[in-house]
Design a protein around this motif. Structure first.
Motif, mmCIF file in Angstrom:
data_model
loop_
_atom_site.group_PDB
_atom_site.id
_atom_site.type_symbol
_atom_site.label_atom_id
_atom_site.label_comp_id
_atom_site.label_asym_id
_atom_site.label_seq_id
_atom_site.Cartn_x
_atom_site.Cartn_y
_atom_site.Cartn_z
ATOM 1 N N THR A 31 -2.825 11.432 -2.850
ATOM 2 C CA THR A 31 -1.951 10.299 -3.878
ATOM 3 C C THR A 31 -1.277 11.362 -4.714
ATOM 4 O O THR A 31 -1.645 12.275 -5.385
ATOM 5 C CB THR A 31 -3.346 9.597 -4.643
ATOM 6 N N GLY B 200 -1.696 3.800 -7.969
ATOM 7 C CA GLY B 200 -2.958 3.557 -7.869
ATOM 8 C C GLY B 200 -3.412 2.526 -6.553
ATOM 9 O O GLY B 200 -2.470 1.967 -6.091
ATOM 10 N N ARG B 201 -4.750 2.287 -6.439
ATOM 11 C CA ARG B 201 -5.224 1.293 -5.419
ATOM 12 C C ARG B 201 -4.736 -0.147 -5.617
ATOM 13 O O ARG B 201 -4.897 -0.584 -6.820
ATOM 14 C CB ARG B 201 -6.691 1.163 -5.245
ATOM 15 N N GLY C 247 -4.452 7.251 2.523
ATOM 16 C CA GLY C 247 -5.198 8.269 1.524
ATOM 17 C C GLY C 247 -5.908 9.298 2.545
ATOM 18 O O GLY C 247 -6.099 10.543 1.963
ATOM 19 N N GLN D 67 -5.122 -2.930 0.094
ATOM 20 C CA GLN D 67 -6.333 -1.933 -0.009
ATOM 21 C C GLN D 67 -6.686 -1.032 1.041
ATOM 22 O O GLN D 67 -6.941 0.136 0.977
ATOM 23 C CB GLN D 67 -7.314 -2.436 -0.813
ATOM 24 N N TYR D 68 -6.744 -1.741 2.200
ATOM 25 C CA TYR D 68 -7.096 -1.215 3.502
ATOM 26 C C TYR D 68 -6.424 -0.137 3.928
ATOM 27 O O TYR D 68 -6.558 0.862 4.160
ATOM 28 C CB TYR D 68 -7.327 -2.048 4.509
ATOM 29 N N TYR E 26 -4.018 1.250 1.991
ATOM 30 C CA TYR E 26 -3.723 2.360 1.025
ATOM 31 C C TYR E 26 -4.901 3.431 1.345
ATOM 32 O O TYR E 26 -4.641 4.632 1.186
ATOM 33 C CB TYR E 26 -4.286 1.676 -0.406
ATOM 34 N N ASP E 27 -6.261 2.932 1.445
ATOM 35 C CA ASP E 27 -7.266 3.679 1.840
ATOM 36 C C ASP E 27 -6.958 4.715 3.155
ATOM 37 O O ASP E 27 -7.119 5.893 3.263
ATOM 38 C CB ASP E 27 -8.616 3.063 1.901
ATOM 39 N N ALA F 25 0.789 -1.250 0.006
ATOM 40 C CA ALA F 25 -0.010 0.032 -0.033
ATOM 41 C C ALA F 25 0.837 1.186 -0.132
ATOM 42 O O ALA F 25 0.472 2.235 -0.873
ATOM 43 C CB ALA F 25 -0.742 -0.130 1.292
ATOM 44 N N THR G 211 -6.697 -7.462 0.246
ATOM 45 C CA THR G 211 -7.840 -6.688 1.009
ATOM 46 C C THR G 211 -6.972 -5.749 1.799
ATOM 47 O O THR G 211 -7.506 -4.436 2.160
ATOM 48 C CB THR G 211 -8.906 -7.644 1.510
ATOM 49 N N CYS H 26 2.462 1.691 -3.385
ATOM 50 C CA CYS H 26 1.388 2.126 -4.479
ATOM 51 C C CYS H 26 1.099 3.602 -4.173
ATOM 52 O O CYS H 26 1.002 4.418 -5.153
ATOM 53 C CB CYS H 26 0.202 1.320 -4.203
ATOM 54 N N ARG H 27 1.195 4.290 -2.907
ATOM 55 C CA ARG H 27 0.743 5.290 -2.728
ATOM 56 C C ARG H 27 1.888 6.536 -2.982
ATOM 57 O O ARG H 27 1.925 7.384 -3.890
ATOM 58 C CB ARG H 27 0.581 5.850 -1.042
#
Length: 258
Positions: free
Chosen positions: A176, A126-127, A171, A164-165, A167-168, A117, A161, A120-121
């Motif tokens: 981003t 991206g996610r 955010g 993604q958690y 990453y969110d 994550a 999953t 990616c950030r």
């Protein structure tokens, strides 16, 4: 680990078996590996001293993250020059060996997903998503790596999953960054290789995995060769075992002999 600035818990940088720089290529995705061994950061450094391989990060069994190749350099982890130049490789230690079918601890999986994550950030990828900006090593050659951690493995769905958690969550405090501009492709051969790779990766990974299981790999133990439901025998091994069991002259169960 400083997730915002991608500062690892430890640096143990390689002095060989990587390529300085990325030959002008931008980071486009992350490749996921498992060690097929219960290796610490220092131990995998030692392995790569005598083996022409490396990855950018190692996540040990306790979840500690070590950096072995700088992100700005090309690690030798994906069995393909262009993939190496365009990716970051993350290795995950196993918490037990082949007798336990190569498990990976929750701490390792959690730190690995958080690292995905954060990368990616940081690089504007991206996610996190399998097959988009997060890819298994098995896309690139005759290997089942990362096995249980891959998109079709036991841990794969939960792993992405969690990535993604995180990453969110990042955010909510960190915007981003803009995606890096693609380096214009001027080499026709590089463009063709990229097109072939992107269009056929999934099919090739499937065929190579089937080939590895059906033909076996005498240099690697565990689920890398053969079929799990036959005790990691190939189809030829299985015919020999059945033949010996029913008394066919000359038939031998070579796996039993080992």
């Amino acid at each position: 680990m400083d997730w915002d600035n991608i500062e690892p818990d430890r640096y143990r940088l390689m002095n060989k078996n990587f390529t300085p720089g990325r030959a002008g290529h931008q980071i486009r995705y992350i490749v996921i590996h498992h060690n097929a061994g219960c290796l610490s950061i220092d131990q995998i450094w030692q392995v790569w001293q005598t083996r022409e391989a490396s990855a950018h990060y190692q996540v040990d069994v306790e979840g500690t993250i070590g950096q072995l190749v700088n992100d700005t350099d090309t690690a030798w982890h994906a069995a393909d020059l262009l993939r190496n130049q365009e990716s970051i490789g993350i290795e995950h230690a196993n918490s037990a060996g082949p007798d336990a079918d190569w498990p990976i601890s929750e701490a390792t999986r959690e730190s690995g997903a958080h690292l995905v994550a954060a990368l990616c950030r940081y690089y504007g990828l991206g996610r996190p998503a399998w097959g988009v900006n997060v890819r298994p090593h098995s896309e690139t050659g005759q290997t089942s790596c990362p096995y249980r951690l891959g998109p079709n493995g036991e841990y794969g769905n939960a792993y992405i999953t969690r990535a993604q958690y995180w990453y969110d969550q990042m955010g909510s405090a960190t915007p981003t960054p803009a995606p890096p501009k693609e380096t214009p492709v001027t080499d026709d051969q590089t463009a063709l290789l990229r097109q072939i790779r992107d269009n056929t990766a999934d099919c090739r990974a499937m065929l190579m995995a089937l080939s590895a299981q059906d033909m076996g790999d005498p240099g690697v133990t565990g689920p890398y060769g053969g079929w799990s439901q036959t005790g990691y025998r190939t189809r030829t091994d299985l015919l020999g075992a059945i033949g010996e069991a029913v008394g066919v002259p000359g038939a031998r169960d070579t796996k039993k002999e080992k």
